[in-house]
Write a protein that holds these residues in place. Structure first.
Motif, PDB file in Angstrom:
ATOM      1  N   GLU A 268      -6.267  11.903  -4.704  1.00 49.54           N
ATOM      2  CA  GLU A 268      -5.055  12.051  -3.885  1.00 49.54           C
ATOM      3  C   GLU A 268      -4.002  10.990  -4.208  1.00 49.54           C
ATOM      4  OE1 GLU A 268      -8.140  11.868  -2.664  1.00 49.54           O
ATOM      5  OE2 GLU A 268      -8.436  14.020  -2.273  1.00 49.54           O
ATOM      6  N   THR A 269      -4.429   9.789  -4.598  1.00 47.99           N
ATOM      7  CA  THR A 269      -3.478   8.695  -4.816  1.00 47.99           C
ATOM      8  C   THR A 269      -3.364   8.274  -6.279  1.00 47.99           C
ATOM      9  OG1 THR A 269      -5.194   7.009  -4.441  1.00 47.99           O
ATOM     10  CG2 THR A 269      -3.971   7.789  -2.512  1.00 47.99           C
ATOM     11  N   ASN A 270      -4.056   8.970  -7.165  1.00 46.25           N
ATOM     12  CA  ASN A 270      -4.121   8.531  -8.561  1.00 46.25           C
ATOM     13  C   ASN A 270      -2.748   8.393  -9.199  1.00 46.25           C
ATOM     14  OD1 ASN A 270      -4.401   9.076 -11.643  1.00 46.25           O
ATOM     15  ND2 ASN A 270      -6.425   8.418 -10.971  1.00 46.25           N
ATOM     16  N   GLU A 271      -1.881   9.379  -9.011  1.00 46.73           N
ATOM     17  CA  GLU A 271      -0.564   9.344  -9.653  1.00 46.73           C
ATOM     18  C   GLU A 271       0.256   8.151  -9.170  1.00 46.73           C
ATOM     19  OE1 GLU A 271       3.412  12.176 -10.172  1.00 46.73           O
ATOM     20  OE2 GLU A 271       1.580  12.988  -9.272  1.00 46.73           O
TER      21      GLU A 271
ATOM     22  N   THR B  65       0.838  -1.183   0.000  1.00 44.74           N
ATOM     23  CA  THR B  65       0.000   0.000   0.000  1.00 44.74           C
ATOM     24  C   THR B  65       0.877   1.238   0.000  1.00 44.74           C
ATOM     25  OG1 THR B  65      -1.657  -1.164   1.283  1.00 44.74           O
ATOM     26  CG2 THR B  65      -1.809   1.232   1.225  1.00 44.74           C
ATOM     27  N   ILE B  66       0.589   2.165  -0.921  1.00 49.64           N
ATOM     28  CA  ILE B  66       1.313   3.431  -0.943  1.00 49.64           C
ATOM     29  C   ILE B  66       0.469   4.466  -0.220  1.00 49.64           C
ATOM     30  CG2 ILE B  66       2.158   5.289  -2.401  1.00 49.64           C
ATOM     31  CD1 ILE B  66       3.033   3.312  -4.366  1.00 49.64           C
ATOM     32  N   GLU B  67       1.086   5.167   0.726  1.00 48.25           N
ATOM     33  CA  GLU B  67       0.338   6.107   1.538  1.00 48.25           C
ATOM     34  C   GLU B  67       1.151   7.380   1.659  1.00 48.25           C
ATOM     35  OE1 GLU B  67       0.214   6.162   6.147  1.00 48.25           O
ATOM     36  OE2 GLU B  67      -1.308   4.739   5.454  1.00 48.25           O
ATOM     37  N   ILE B  68       0.504   8.522   1.454  1.00 51.08           N
ATOM     38  CA  ILE B  68       1.199   9.805   1.542  1.00 51.08           C
ATOM     39  C   ILE B  68       1.026  10.375   2.936  1.00 51.08           C
ATOM     40  CG2 ILE B  68       1.374  12.125   0.593  1.00 51.08           C
ATOM     41  CD1 ILE B  68       0.199  11.097  -1.969  1.00 51.08           C
TER      42      ILE B  68
ATOM     43  N   SER C 174       6.170  19.978   3.470  1.00 53.02           N
ATOM     44  CA  SER C 174       7.328  20.295   2.641  1.00 53.02           C
ATOM     45  C   SER C 174       8.013  19.047   2.126  1.00 53.02           C
ATOM     46  CB  SER C 174       8.311  21.155   3.449  1.00 53.02           C
ATOM     47  OG  SER C 174       8.631  20.486   4.655  1.00 53.02           O
ATOM     48  N   ASP C 175       8.581  18.261   3.027  1.00 54.44           N
ATOM     49  CA  ASP C 175       9.329  17.074   2.624  1.00 54.44           C
ATOM     50  C   ASP C 175       8.474  15.852   2.931  1.00 54.44           C
ATOM     51  OD1 ASP C 175      11.244  15.384   1.796  1.00 54.44           O
ATOM     52  OD2 ASP C 175      12.526  15.587   3.563  1.00 54.44           O
ATOM     53  N   ARG C 176       7.630  15.481   2.014  1.00 48.92           N
ATOM     54  CA  ARG C 176       6.666  14.424   2.290  1.00 48.92           C
ATOM     55  C   ARG C 176       7.323  13.051   2.262  1.00 48.92           C
ATOM     56  NH1 ARG C 176       1.207  15.159  -0.986  1.00 48.92           N
ATOM     57  NH2 ARG C 176       2.608  14.851  -2.755  1.00 48.92           N
ATOM     58  N   ILE C 177       6.815  12.175   3.124  1.00 46.19           N
ATOM     59  CA  ILE C 177       7.272  10.797   3.219  1.00 46.19           C
ATOM     60  C   ILE C 177       6.157   9.906   2.687  1.00 46.19           C
ATOM     61  CG2 ILE C 177       8.058   8.960   4.763  1.00 46.19           C
ATOM     62  CD1 ILE C 177       9.978  11.275   4.621  1.00 46.19           C
ATOM     63  N   VAL C 178       6.513   8.907   1.889  1.00 45.52           N
ATOM     64  CA  VAL C 178       5.505   7.999   1.350  1.00 45.52           C
ATOM     65  C   VAL C 178       5.852   6.564   1.732  1.00 45.52           C
ATOM     66  CG1 VAL C 178       4.917   9.472  -0.606  1.00 45.52           C
ATOM     67  CG2 VAL C 178       6.705   7.758  -0.864  1.00 45.52           C
ATOM     68  N   THR C 179       4.824   5.779   1.946  1.00 46.06           N
ATOM     69  CA  THR C 179       4.988   4.352   2.219  1.00 46.06           C
ATOM     70  C   THR C 179       4.987   3.611   0.896  1.00 46.06           C
ATOM     71  OG1 THR C 179       3.866   4.547   4.350  1.00 46.06           O
ATOM     72  CG2 THR C 179       3.989   2.341   3.373  1.00 46.06           C
ATOM     73  N   ILE C 180       6.062   2.901   0.596  1.00 43.74           N
ATOM     74  CA  ILE C 180       6.164   2.215  -0.699  1.00 43.74           C
ATOM     75  C   ILE C 180       5.915   0.723  -0.604  1.00 43.74           C
ATOM     76  CG2 ILE C 180       7.733   3.912  -1.722  1.00 43.74           C
ATOM     77  CD1 ILE C 180      10.035   1.934  -1.063  1.00 43.74           C
ATOM     78  N   ALA C 181       5.934   0.167   0.607  1.00 41.99           N
ATOM     79  CA  ALA C 181       5.708  -1.273   0.759  1.00 41.99           C
ATOM     80  C   ALA C 181       5.349  -1.572   2.203  1.00 41.99           C
ATOM     81  CB  ALA C 181       6.953  -2.067   0.351  1.00 41.99           C
ATOM     82  N   VAL C 182       4.632  -2.673   2.411  1.00 38.58           N
ATOM     83  CA  VAL C 182       4.310  -3.163   3.746  1.00 38.58           C
ATOM     84  C   VAL C 182       4.683  -4.647   3.779  1.00 38.58           C
ATOM     85  CG1 VAL C 182       2.518  -3.503   5.480  1.00 38.58           C
ATOM     86  CG2 VAL C 182       2.400  -1.530   3.943  1.00 38.58           C
ATOM     87  N   HIS C 183       5.653  -5.000   4.638  1.00 32.43           N
ATOM     88  CA  HIS C 183       6.162  -6.367   4.674  1.00 32.43           C
ATOM     89  C   HIS C 183       6.304  -6.847   6.113  1.00 32.43           C
ATOM     90  CE1 HIS C 183       6.912  -6.550   0.436  1.00 32.43           C
ATOM     91  NE2 HIS C 183       7.841  -5.618   0.436  1.00 32.43           N
TER      92      HIS C 183
END
Length: 381
Positions: free
Chosen positions: A293-296, A2-5, A10-19
């Protein structure tokens, strides 16, 4: 995955994987080796009973190269799994729980249609009532025992008679359809329906369970009967649930809608899906319900899935679509109607995705009024 913003401005962190923890650490080390700063969230879960849940997070500016590394690491894991499992297992056994209703009869017809193409055996299973008495005066013990033995024998006799009649009707239908070499047998078990079905699933070891979504004793408003719900949630194998009004009209060209949440379990589920549907002419639609919000980010994840399907199943007709819809179930419903979907498929996660997707009740009714069979796989744990 799941990708989550995050909400950082300013400096956003995103979740690229859940393991799970060990795999999250592997991914983190690979990202760090490529100069990508990486953070793990929920590490406190490592010693809990939760099998996964460790979020791997990066700065948004590093998103694209990080996703490429995620895909590379995932492919390495998938390749290792392929070497262990080899070709997808052929379907050899189909279990069909029945209660002699029209819904059960229709489920049997779907099972026979699959079995004919897959050269599989079909077992019909009926679980009949087991009378239980909570208390009884000691002086009535003998009388009660004799009386209860008679009641149980009568219940067994009636269940056997009804099963034999039902079985003959299915055999007659097979003959009317001109189907050859179809192996069908049946078994009777006394007990609580969902418990005995799950026990039989362990003992018989079917490759798929096919069951109607409304049992004869269920309330008409409960479109996904309580027994069927428990089987979908707890069965050790894929379950094909046939809605009450989904009348069997043969199996030939099949449009399948696979709803993805962009999790690594997609790859295994699609692998099994292709094994079950291998003899048929199918068109696969991989669909994700997105938001502005998550389309891209969802587009990047969908490209990853599209690349995998193209590389693994190059001969297969497929489309990958994002549906931007606030009402997830309405988006699914509209897509089903637009593409004339024959089977809706998805993966359960920790046995609770049914509750997540099909609540509240009004939305559950909306989906199942489409009369589309539901094929459910379970995420590997």
């Amino acid at each position: 995955n799941t990708i989550e913003i995050s909400t950082n401005m300013s400096d956003r962190i995103v979740t690229i994987a859940v393991h799970n923890y060990s795999r999250a650490e592997v991914l983190k080390s690979r990202l760090n080796a490529e100069g990508i700063e990486c953070y793990l969230k929920n590490v406190n879960l490592v010693y809990s009973a939760v099998a996964g849940g460790i979020e791997v997070r990066v700065h948004e500016d590093d998103l694209e190269p990080a996703l490429r590394i995620v895909e590379k690491v995932s492919e390495e894991y998938r390749e290792a799994d392929r070497q262990k499992s080899g070709e997808p297992k052929k379907v050899q056994r189909i279990l069909v729980p029945v209660d002699f209703s029209m819904y059960s009869k229709n489920a049997c017809r779907y099972a026979v249609g699959l079995a004919e193409k897959l050269n599989a055996s079909v077992k019909l299973l009926h679980v009949y009532y087991n009378p239980i008495v909570n208390s009884m005066p000691m002086t009535d013990t003998y009388y009660y025992q004799v009386n209860m033995d008679e009641i149980i024998r009568d219940i067994e006799l009636r269940a056997k008679e009804r099963m034999e009649k039902f079985y003959r009707e299915i055999k007659d239908w097979i003959e009317e359809q001109g189907l050859k070499n179809i192996s069908v047998d049946y078994t009777l078990v006394r007990g609580i329906s969902h418990e005995e079905i799950l026990i039989q699933a362990e003992e018989y070891n079917p490759d798929v369970i096919i069951i109607g979504t409304l049992g004869k004793s269920e309330k008409p408003t409960d479109l996904m009967g309580g027994v069927t719900r428990k089987i979908i949630e707890k069965a050790p194998v894929p379950v094909l649930a046939i809605p009450e009004a989904s009348e069997y009209r043969g199996i030939a060209n099949i449009n399948i809608m696979y709803v993805t949440e962009f999790d690594d379990s997609d790859f295994n589920a699609i692998h099994k899906l292709m094994a079950i549907m291998r003899p048929f002419s199918i068109r696969l639609y991989c669909v994700h319900i997105t938001s502005p919000e998550t389309n891209e980010l969802d587009q990047l994840k969908m490209e990853r899935l599209k690349t995998h399907i193209r590389e693994e199943y190059g001969h297969q007709r497929f489309e990958c679509d994002l549906i931007e819809k606030e009402d997830k179930l309405k988006g699914i419903q509209e897509f089903i109607e637009e593409k004339s979907i024959d089977i809706l498929s998805l993966v359960t996660h920790k046995r609770n995705i049914i509750e997540k997707i099909f609540n509240p009740g009004i939305e559950k009714k909306l989906l199942f009024h489409t009369n589309v069979p539901l094929l459910v796989f379970h995420a590997e744990r």
